[in-house]
Motif scaffolding. Structure first.
Motif, PDB file in Angstrom:
ATOM      1  N   THR A   8       0.851  -1.192   0.000  1.00  0.00           N
ATOM      2  CA  THR A   8       0.000   0.000   0.000  1.00  0.00           C
ATOM      3  C   THR A   8       0.889   1.245   0.000  1.00  0.00           C
ATOM      4  O   THR A   8       2.093   1.151   0.099  1.00  0.00           O
ATOM      5  CB  THR A   8      -0.901   0.069   1.249  1.00  0.00           C
TER       6      THR A   8
ATOM      7  N   MET B 241       0.122   3.503   2.371  1.00  0.00           N
ATOM      8  CA  MET B 241      -0.259   4.004   3.699  1.00  0.00           C
ATOM      9  C   MET B 241       0.957   4.063   4.629  1.00  0.00           C
ATOM     10  O   MET B 241       1.478   3.026   5.043  1.00  0.00           O
ATOM     11  CB  MET B 241      -1.327   3.101   4.316  1.00  0.00           C
TER      12      MET B 241
ATOM     13  N   LYS C  81     -11.763   1.565   7.457  1.00  0.00           N
ATOM     14  CA  LYS C  81     -11.794   2.786   6.650  1.00  0.00           C
ATOM     15  C   LYS C  81     -10.848   2.724   5.450  1.00  0.00           C
ATOM     16  O   LYS C  81     -11.158   3.243   4.381  1.00  0.00           O
ATOM     17  CB  LYS C  81     -11.426   3.961   7.550  1.00  0.00           C
ATOM     18  N   TYR C  82      -9.696   2.076   5.615  1.00  0.00           N
ATOM     19  CA  TYR C  82      -8.683   2.048   4.552  1.00  0.00           C
ATOM     20  C   TYR C  82      -8.500   0.665   3.928  1.00  0.00           C
ATOM     21  O   TYR C  82      -7.521   0.423   3.236  1.00  0.00           O
ATOM     22  CB  TYR C  82      -7.351   2.586   5.094  1.00  0.00           C
ATOM     23  N   ASP C  83      -9.464  -0.219   4.174  1.00  0.00           N
ATOM     24  CA  ASP C  83      -9.455  -1.567   3.599  1.00  0.00           C
ATOM     25  C   ASP C  83      -8.145  -2.287   3.880  1.00  0.00           C
ATOM     26  O   ASP C  83      -7.495  -2.827   2.980  1.00  0.00           O
ATOM     27  CB  ASP C  83      -9.729  -1.499   2.082  1.00  0.00           C
TER      28      ASP C  83
END
Length: 107
Positions: free
Chosen positions: A27, A29, A51-53
């Protein structure tokens, strides 16, 4: 019966990806973003994962990494924030930004 040690790595660091910031593998993130949401914004790890899978294991892995390297991550975040402020101070506001601020009421 012997003990089997199992390690799963959830963190990736690549100098050519996300400016070399530690991030959740696979990711974009950053670990610092997870830590900020959890520690400063008081979102639960479950909320962040949903929220961010992300999997809960990924989010816990990010927090474990953060606590292991907290001083380094916090220092880098402060340096980045300072750089952003310097850029803002040294660059004039564009016409678009001025119009956007008028529309939104920002200063």
């Amino acid at each position: 019966m012997s003990i089997q040690q199992i390690t799963t790595e959830y963190i990736a660091i690549d100098p050519d990806y996300c400016y070399g910031k530690p991030r959740i593998a696979g990711t974009r993130m950053p670990v610092a973003a997870i830590a900020e949401m959890y520690l400063e914004m008081k979102e639960s790890l479950e909320e962040i994962a949903h929220k961010y899978d992300l999997s809960l294991a990924q989010v816990h892995g990010a927090m474990a990494y953060y606590f292991e390297y907290q001083e380094e991550i916090d220092r880098h975040t402060i340096e980045t924030d300072r750089l952003v402020e310097q850029i803002k101070e040294n660059n004039p506001t564009s016409k678009f930004q001025e119009q956007w601020r008028q529309i939104t009421g920002e200063r």
